[in-house]
Design a protein around this motif. Structure first.
Motif, PDB file in Angstrom:
ATOM      1  N   GLY A  98       0.641  -1.175   0.336  1.00  0.00           N
ATOM      2  CA  GLY A  98       0.011  -0.135  -0.392  1.00  0.00           C
ATOM      3  C   GLY A  98       0.683   0.910  -0.235  1.00  0.00           C
ATOM      4  O   GLY A  98       1.845   0.867  -1.007  1.00  0.00           O
ATOM      5  N   GLY A  99       0.516   2.630   0.903  1.00  0.00           N
ATOM      6  CA  GLY A  99       0.511   3.524   0.446  1.00  0.00           C
ATOM      7  C   GLY A  99       2.179   3.405   1.256  1.00  0.00           C
ATOM      8  O   GLY A  99       3.125   3.837   0.775  1.00  0.00           O
ATOM      9  N   SER A 100       2.783   2.874   1.765  1.00  0.00           N
ATOM     10  CA  SER A 100       3.929   2.899   2.992  1.00  0.00           C
ATOM     11  C   SER A 100       4.762   2.254   1.939  1.00  0.00           C
ATOM     12  O   SER A 100       6.217   3.221   2.257  1.00  0.00           O
ATOM     13  N   PRO A 101       5.035   1.177   1.580  1.00  0.00           N
ATOM     14  CA  PRO A 101       6.380   0.831   0.664  1.00  0.00           C
ATOM     15  C   PRO A 101       6.468   1.884  -0.883  1.00  0.00           C
ATOM     16  O   PRO A 101       7.336   1.907  -0.930  1.00  0.00           O
ATOM     17  N   GLN A 102       5.128   2.461  -0.976  1.00  0.00           N
ATOM     18  CA  GLN A 102       5.183   2.884  -2.054  1.00  0.00           C
ATOM     19  C   GLN A 102       5.907   4.320  -1.993  1.00  0.00           C
ATOM     20  O   GLN A 102       7.170   4.897  -2.814  1.00  0.00           O
ATOM     21  N   ASP A 103       5.751   4.588  -0.904  1.00  0.00           N
ATOM     22  CA  ASP A 103       6.398   5.735  -0.023  1.00  0.00           C
ATOM     23  C   ASP A 103       7.900   5.975   0.003  1.00  0.00           C
ATOM     24  O   ASP A 103       8.672   6.583  -0.371  1.00  0.00           O
ATOM     25  N   THR A 104       8.171   4.523   0.469  1.00  0.00           N
ATOM     26  CA  THR A 104       8.984   4.111   0.873  1.00  0.00           C
ATOM     27  C   THR A 104      10.238   4.560  -0.456  1.00  0.00           C
ATOM     28  O   THR A 104      11.413   4.861   0.023  1.00  0.00           O
ATOM     29  N   GLY A 105       9.899   3.555  -1.396  1.00  0.00           N
ATOM     30  CA  GLY A 105       9.813   3.117  -2.655  1.00  0.00           C
ATOM     31  C   GLY A 105      10.140   4.466  -3.360  1.00  0.00           C
ATOM     32  O   GLY A 105      11.831   5.279  -3.808  1.00  0.00           O
ATOM     33  N   SER A 106       9.463   5.471  -3.709  1.00  0.00           N
ATOM     34  CA  SER A 106      10.108   7.361  -3.724  1.00  0.00           C
ATOM     35  C   SER A 106      10.788   7.638  -3.889  1.00  0.00           C
ATOM     36  O   SER A 106      11.831   7.825  -4.288  1.00  0.00           O
ATOM     37  N   ALA A 107      11.258   7.580  -2.165  1.00  0.00           N
ATOM     38  CA  ALA A 107      11.876   8.505  -1.377  1.00  0.00           C
ATOM     39  C   ALA A 107      13.574   8.039  -1.777  1.00  0.00           C
ATOM     40  O   ALA A 107      13.901   9.015  -1.887  1.00  0.00           O
ATOM     41  N   ILE A 108      13.270   6.482  -1.820  1.00  0.00           N
ATOM     42  CA  ILE A 108      14.982   5.955  -2.074  1.00  0.00           C
ATOM     43  C   ILE A 108      15.021   6.399  -3.706  1.00  0.00           C
ATOM     44  O   ILE A 108      17.061   6.811  -3.344  1.00  0.00           O
ATOM     45  N   ALA A 144      -3.174   4.889  -3.371  1.00  0.00           N
ATOM     46  CA  ALA A 144      -3.280   5.129  -4.880  1.00  0.00           C
ATOM     47  C   ALA A 144      -1.963   5.747  -5.228  1.00  0.00           C
ATOM     48  O   ALA A 144      -0.858   6.841  -6.636  1.00  0.00           O
ATOM     49  N   ALA A 145      -0.975   5.458  -4.671  1.00  0.00           N
ATOM     50  CA  ALA A 145       0.937   6.180  -3.973  1.00  0.00           C
ATOM     51  C   ALA A 145       1.362   5.636  -5.472  1.00  0.00           C
ATOM     52  O   ALA A 145       2.729   6.236  -5.259  1.00  0.00           O
ATOM     53  N   GLU A 146       1.229   3.955  -6.298  1.00  0.00           N
ATOM     54  CA  GLU A 146       1.690   3.843  -7.231  1.00  0.00           C
ATOM     55  C   GLU A 146       1.520   4.324  -8.362  1.00  0.00           C
ATOM     56  O   GLU A 146       2.252   4.301  -9.662  1.00  0.00           O
ATOM     57  N   VAL A 147       0.338   5.448  -8.486  1.00  0.00           N
ATOM     58  CA  VAL A 147       0.815   6.352  -9.721  1.00  0.00           C
ATOM     59  C   VAL A 147       0.448   8.197  -9.456  1.00  0.00           C
ATOM     60  O   VAL A 147       0.277   8.889 -10.360  1.00  0.00           O
ATOM     61  N   THR A 148       0.401   8.314  -8.117  1.00  0.00           N
ATOM     62  CA  THR A 148       1.527   9.806  -8.024  1.00  0.00           C
ATOM     63  C   THR A 148       2.067  10.834  -7.687  1.00  0.00           C
ATOM     64  O   THR A 148       3.422   9.937  -7.646  1.00  0.00           O
ATOM     65  N   ILE A 149       2.342  12.025  -7.522  1.00  0.00           N
ATOM     66  CA  ILE A 149       3.787  12.787  -7.529  1.00  0.00           C
ATOM     67  C   ILE A 149       3.797  13.269  -6.830  1.00  0.00           C
ATOM     68  O   ILE A 149       4.796  13.814  -6.092  1.00  0.00           O
ATOM     69  N   ASN A 150       3.375  12.361  -5.315  1.00  0.00           N
ATOM     70  CA  ASN A 150       3.660  12.210  -3.821  1.00  0.00           C
ATOM     71  C   ASN A 150       3.795  11.383  -3.512  1.00  0.00           C
ATOM     72  O   ASN A 150       3.303  10.442  -3.850  1.00  0.00           O
ATOM     73  N   TYR A 151       4.637  11.566  -2.028  1.00  0.00           N
ATOM     74  CA  TYR A 151       4.939  10.856  -1.008  1.00  0.00           C
ATOM     75  C   TYR A 151       4.975  11.315   0.259  1.00  0.00           C
ATOM     76  O   TYR A 151       5.121  12.459   0.191  1.00  0.00           O
ATOM     77  N   MET A 162       6.405  14.422   6.764  1.00  0.00           N
ATOM     78  CA  MET A 162       6.546  15.293   5.398  1.00  0.00           C
ATOM     79  C   MET A 162       6.099  14.546   4.373  1.00  0.00           C
ATOM     80  O   MET A 162       6.613  13.233   3.893  1.00  0.00           O
ATOM     81  N   ILE A 163       5.284  15.986   3.560  1.00  0.00           N
ATOM     82  CA  ILE A 163       4.865  15.867   2.341  1.00  0.00           C
ATOM     83  C   ILE A 163       5.588  16.083   1.736  1.00  0.00           C
ATOM     84  O   ILE A 163       6.172  17.536   1.933  1.00  0.00           O
ATOM     85  N   MET A 164       5.798  14.923   0.379  1.00  0.00           N
ATOM     86  CA  MET A 164       6.884  15.865  -0.825  1.00  0.00           C
ATOM     87  C   MET A 164       6.037  15.969  -2.027  1.00  0.00           C
ATOM     88  O   MET A 164       5.369  14.450  -2.543  1.00  0.00           O
ATOM     89  N   VAL A 165       6.208  16.609  -3.106  1.00  0.00           N
ATOM     90  CA  VAL A 165       4.975  16.651  -4.260  1.00  0.00           C
ATOM     91  C   VAL A 165       5.801  17.216  -5.467  1.00  0.00           C
ATOM     92  O   VAL A 165       6.492  17.967  -5.165  1.00  0.00           O
ATOM     93  N   ASP A 166       6.846  16.162  -5.751  1.00  0.00           N
ATOM     94  CA  ASP A 166       7.483  15.997  -6.995  1.00  0.00           C
ATOM     95  C   ASP A 166       7.459  15.466  -8.283  1.00  0.00           C
ATOM     96  O   ASP A 166       7.534  13.429  -7.701  1.00  0.00           O
ATOM     97  N   PRO A 167       7.469  15.556  -8.861  1.00  0.00           N
ATOM     98  CA  PRO A 167       6.975  14.566  -9.454  1.00  0.00           C
ATOM     99  C   PRO A 167       8.480  14.381 -10.802  1.00  0.00           C
ATOM    100  O   PRO A 167       7.793  12.638 -11.488  1.00  0.00           O
ATOM    101  N   ASN A 168       9.195  14.128 -10.085  1.00  0.00           N
ATOM    102  CA  ASN A 168      10.274  13.207  -9.982  1.00  0.00           C
ATOM    103  C   ASN A 168      10.532  11.774  -9.493  1.00  0.00           C
ATOM    104  O   ASN A 168      11.010  10.594 -10.209  1.00  0.00           O
ATOM    105  N   CYS A 169       9.994  11.691  -9.052  1.00  0.00           N
ATOM    106  CA  CYS A 169       9.351  10.617  -7.654  1.00  0.00           C
ATOM    107  C   CYS A 169       8.098   8.861  -8.613  1.00  0.00           C
ATOM    108  O   CYS A 169       8.514   8.760  -8.454  1.00  0.00           O
TER     109      CYS A 169
END
Length: 394
Positions: A98-108, A144-151, A162-169
């Protein structure tokens, strides 16, 4: 209508029952060599990760598993994962969950190509370089973290999200396979489903809403309203899981491009301070924020009522129809077992600090109605006392 827009979503989207089976062939097309598979211990132990690694093994895709992600992922999770990525000479990420692994993956992924500490990227568009390729595989119909520009990453020292809004992720490949969501517990299904509904409603009413986001948000609300109770009641109902999967997926496309609002700003504080699951926090707050925002865009909330399946023909005014949306959200939340805020770890003595941090949250600017710290305190307290927010409250 004449305003130019940048619209972001993954280049490749695999959606529907069995779609995870196509991951290997898509990865091969990108000439990627070895993945860091980011997930949590529960998914690694209950066989969900094996469903994915079986596909990878069959297609000869190399990987190493990092399963240390917490339900509200922390800066430590991110930097520990980064160390494994570098040690194992990985060149891409597969995030599973869900969102936790998706957000962690984006951050890494952002740290691999940009360096520094993940706290450096809090806010909007702070990175310079595109993440390494990410294959984001969702196992819940919620974030839906798999499709967003947020983590979102929790800073343990400050007890804030901490909210990150970043198309690079943004993920390169997103996978939304309802077969991976079967037999999930009722509580998780309810929490993630209400998270998805919050995304759709906030995205539909956000300041940044536009023609495309409106169209897909409305459909998302319809799908979630039709299937959420069925999915909670019977975790093996593939039709309901598929409907929720599509609803969550397109809600993510909506809010990633239109923005959210103060339901998320306030829920982030409950997660950061008390480690409350994000979907539950959203659900506890959603109807109260809807009532607060209703006079800013009553027609939109009346539309929400109809998307939820409510017959608004008896409403004498658009405001009455809008209130029907709030009432239906309350009914759905109760039907799927979402508890009230007073049954959480929320402490009244924390409310001023929570409100101050919510006001600074990146989601606040997209709220359809201007908000003050006092407004946020009032909404928290009305949710805590289970009292409706009067229409037009300031």
């Amino acid at each position: 209508m004449l305003t130019p827009r940048k619209v972001y979503w993954p280049a490749i989207n695999l959606v529907g029952p069995g779609s995870v089976k196509f991951v290997g062939e898509e990865v091969k097309k990108l000439n990627l060599k070895k993945a860091l598979l980011v997930t949590d211990k529960v998914l690694n132990q209950n066989g969900v990760v094996k469903q994915i690694t079986d596909v990878l093994d069959q297609d000869g895709i190399l990987y190493t598993i990092f399963d240390e992600v917490k339900p509200n992922p922390t800066t430590k999770n991110v930097h520990d994962g980064l160390a494994v990525f570098q040690k194992e000479a990985c060149d891409f990420i597969i995030s599973v969950g869900g969102g936790s692994p998706q957000d962690t993956g984006s951050a890494i992924g952002i740290l691999v190509t940009n360096g520094g500490n993940i706290a450096d990227y809090e806010g909007i568009g702070k990175s310079k370089n595109k993440s390494v390729p990410i294959v984001a595989i969702s196992t819940t119909a919620g974030t839906a973290a798999e499709v967003t520009i947020n983590y979102v990453i929790t800073d343990e020292s400050r007890k804030i999200k901490m909210i990150m809004v970043d198309p690079n992720c943004l993920a390169t490949i997103a996978v939304n396979d309802p077969e991976l969501m079967l037999k999930k517990p009722k509580g998780l299904t309810a929490a993630t489903g209400l998270d998805a509904l919050t995304h759709a409603i906030e995205g539909y009413t956000a300041n940044g809403a536009f023609e495309l986001s409106d169209a897909i948000a409305y459909k998302s609300i319809e799908l979630i309203a039709r299937y959420i109770e069925k999915a909670v009641e019977n975790g093996s109902d593939l039709e309901a899981r598929s409907g929720m999967g599509w609803g969550s997926f397109i809600a993510g496309l909506c809010y990633s491009n239109a923005g959210l609002g103060i339901v998320h700003s306030m829920a982030h504080q409950l997660g950061g301070e008390y480690d409350l699951p994000h979907g539950v926090a959203n659900a506890m707050l959603l109807p109260y924020v809807m009532e607060f925002n209703m006079d800013a865009c009553p027609q939109k909330f009346a539309d929400v009522a109809r998307a939820l399946g409510v017959d608004t023909s008896s409403a004498a005014t658009v405001e009455e129809a809008a209130q029907m949306a709030v009432d239906e959200v309350r009914r759905i939340s109760k039907a799927v077992g979402i508890p009230p805020l007073r049954e959480s770890a929320f402490r009244v003595e924390d409310v001023e600090k929570l409100a101050e941090n919510a006001l600074k949250d990146a989601c606040t600017g997209a709220n359809p109605k201007a908000v003050t710290k006092e407004d946020i305190i009032a909404i928290y307290m009305k949710a805590y006392n289970d009292a409706p927010v009067p229409v037009g409250a300031n």
